[in-house]
Motif scaffolding. Structure first.
Motif, PDB file in Angstrom:
ATOM      1  N   ARG A  58       0.851  -1.185   0.000  1.00  0.00           N
ATOM      2  CA  ARG A  58       0.000   0.000   0.000  1.00  0.00           C
ATOM      3  C   ARG A  58       0.889   1.237   0.000  1.00  0.00           C
ATOM      4  O   ARG A  58       1.114   1.876   1.027  1.00  0.00           O
ATOM      5  N   GLY A  59       1.425   1.509  -1.183  1.00  0.00           N
ATOM      6  CA  GLY A  59       2.365   2.611  -1.302  1.00  0.00           C
ATOM      7  C   GLY A  59       2.146   3.425  -2.544  1.00  0.00           C
ATOM      8  O   GLY A  59       1.247   3.162  -3.350  1.00  0.00           O
ATOM      9  N   THR A  60       2.985   4.439  -2.714  1.00  0.00           N
ATOM     10  CA  THR A  60       2.930   5.341  -3.860  1.00  0.00           C
ATOM     11  C   THR A  60       4.322   5.446  -4.462  1.00  0.00           C
ATOM     12  O   THR A  60       5.311   5.564  -3.736  1.00  0.00           O
ATOM     13  N   VAL A  61       4.390   5.395  -5.782  1.00  0.00           N
ATOM     14  CA  VAL A  61       5.665   5.519  -6.479  1.00  0.00           C
ATOM     15  C   VAL A  61       5.832   6.960  -6.958  1.00  0.00           C
ATOM     16  O   VAL A  61       4.923   7.539  -7.553  1.00  0.00           O
ATOM     17  N   MET A  62       6.988   7.526  -6.661  1.00  0.00           N
ATOM     18  CA  MET A  62       7.284   8.911  -7.070  1.00  0.00           C
ATOM     19  C   MET A  62       8.528   8.920  -7.956  1.00  0.00           C
ATOM     20  O   MET A  62       9.509   8.245  -7.662  1.00  0.00           O
ATOM     21  N   ARG A  63       8.469   9.678  -9.015  1.00  0.00           N
ATOM     22  CA  ARG A  63       9.636   9.837  -9.898  1.00  0.00           C
ATOM     23  C   ARG A  63      10.109  11.276  -9.847  1.00  0.00           C
ATOM     24  O   ARG A  63       9.337  12.212 -10.058  1.00  0.00           O
ATOM     25  N   LYS A  64      11.391  11.436  -9.571  1.00  0.00           N
ATOM     26  CA  LYS A  64      12.004  12.755  -9.545  1.00  0.00           C
ATOM     27  C   LYS A  64      12.969  12.896 -10.722  1.00  0.00           C
ATOM     28  O   LYS A  64      13.049  12.014 -11.576  1.00  0.00           O
ATOM     29  N   LYS A  65      13.721  13.992 -10.729  1.00  0.00           N
ATOM     30  CA  LYS A  65      14.629  14.254 -11.834  1.00  0.00           C
ATOM     31  C   LYS A  65      15.702  13.183 -11.950  1.00  0.00           C
ATOM     32  O   LYS A  65      16.047  12.763 -13.064  1.00  0.00           O
ATOM     33  N   ARG A  66      16.203  12.707 -10.810  1.00  0.00           N
ATOM     34  CA  ARG A  66      17.258  11.697 -10.842  1.00  0.00           C
ATOM     35  C   ARG A  66      17.025  10.615  -9.796  1.00  0.00           C
ATOM     36  O   ARG A  66      17.973  10.060  -9.231  1.00  0.00           O
ATOM     37  N   ALA A  67      15.769  10.306  -9.506  1.00  0.00           N
ATOM     38  CA  ALA A  67      15.471   9.287  -8.502  1.00  0.00           C
ATOM     39  C   ALA A  67      14.052   8.762  -8.676  1.00  0.00           C
ATOM     40  O   ALA A  67      13.180   9.436  -9.239  1.00  0.00           O
ATOM     41  N   VAL A  68      13.850   7.559  -8.185  1.00  0.00           N
ATOM     42  CA  VAL A  68      12.517   6.945  -8.123  1.00  0.00           C
ATOM     43  C   VAL A  68      12.326   6.459  -6.694  1.00  0.00           C
ATOM     44  O   VAL A  68      13.224   5.835  -6.116  1.00  0.00           O
ATOM     45  N   GLY A  69      11.164   6.748  -6.111  1.00  0.00           N
ATOM     46  CA  GLY A  69      10.921   6.357  -4.732  1.00  0.00           C
ATOM     47  C   GLY A  69       9.610   5.624  -4.556  1.00  0.00           C
ATOM     48  O   GLY A  69       8.674   5.781  -5.350  1.00  0.00           O
ATOM     49  N   LEU A  70       9.543   4.819  -3.517  1.00  0.00           N
ATOM     50  CA  LEU A  70       8.321   4.135  -3.096  1.00  0.00           C
ATOM     51  C   LEU A  70       8.121   4.434  -1.625  1.00  0.00           C
ATOM     52  O   LEU A  70       8.994   4.131  -0.800  1.00  0.00           O
TER      53      LEU A  70
END
Length: 247
Positions: A58-70
């Motif tokens: 139960r999470g959200t994926v975020m994409r940044k300029k030079r990173a990907v997060g969960l």
């Protein structure tokens, strides 16, 4: 750091820019192609999304300029095992993908997962090159040296010390200053007082044990063991720390 002992930003490009000054290093961001960055992030984002679906996170994926997060959704917790599993899956996919040519760091942040373009090996290499300091005269202080942590890569470029809390970082910094002959009289006291005499192996064992139990700070002998890779030649030492301490 300026003459006022405060941190100030420096230019990325130009005669004094850190990216310009470190372009001779193969892995430096100054040599990264945008297409290679996007390729790495595409693979990472796809892998994290697949892991989230298969592990029912139960999470959200975020994409940044030079990173990907969960990261977990509101009022939710992602188990440590699931975070580690996601990190290991990302490791496998990025390493086996022919299009991924840049260094990366996929790590368990404790409550989330992040995949960064670049890693701390590159960071330390660039910092030492920019400041003209040999890597063997630098100590990297961190708390995430397992293969699912973000300090792991630094082991390949400089001596490292594995700590568990900010108090240990403070003690390490003060120990280095003492070894360098710098007076600590003008420094504020630690939140937890540390008396070197109480940590001496020559003292009373019962008293030493009691003092050790009442303090989170590690003793000097433990510090020396953790810094065993450092050359005992009296050279000046620079210290890089992560979020667990202050410099």
């Amino acid at each position: 750091m300026g003459s006022d002992y405060k941190l100030h930003p420096i230019e990325e490009h130009g005669p004094s820019g850190w990216m310009t000054a470190t372009k001779f290093i193969h892995d430096t961001p100054g040599n990264w192609e945008e297409s290679d960055i996007q390729c790495l992030l595409d693979v990472a984002e796809s892998t994290v999304n697949q892991a989230m679906k298969e592990l029912r996170l139960r999470g959200t994926v975020m994409r940044k300029k030079r990173a990907v997060g969960l990261y977990p959704k509101a009022n939710q917790i992602i188990p440590r095992e699931a975070l580690d599993e996601t990190v290991l899956r990302v490791h496998d996919k990025l390493r086996e993908h022919d299009g991924v040519v840049l260094p990366f760091c996929a790590f368990n942040g404790g409550s989330d997962v992040w995949v960064d373009v670049g890693n701390k090996r590159v960071g330390v290499h660039m910092l030492t090159a920019y400041l003209h300091i040999p890597p063997e005269e630098v100590i990297h202080v961190g708390d995430q040296f397992l293969n699912t942590g973000n300090d792991y890569a630094a082991r390949g470029v400089c001596p490292c010390i594995w700590i568990t809390n900010p108090e240990e970082t403070t003690y390490i910094l003060k120990s280095i200053l003492r070894l360098a002959g710098v007076s600590l009289d003008t420094f504020p006291d630690d939140d937890i007082a540390v008396d070197d005499d109480n940590y001496s192996s020559d003292g009373d064992e019962e008293s030493t044990s009691k003092n050790r139990d009442n303090s989170k700070a590690m003793n000097l002998s433990t510090f020396c063991q953790r810094a065993g890779a450092t050359k005992p030649n009296g050279n000046k030492i620079s210290v890089q720390t992560n979020g667990k301490g202050s410099l």
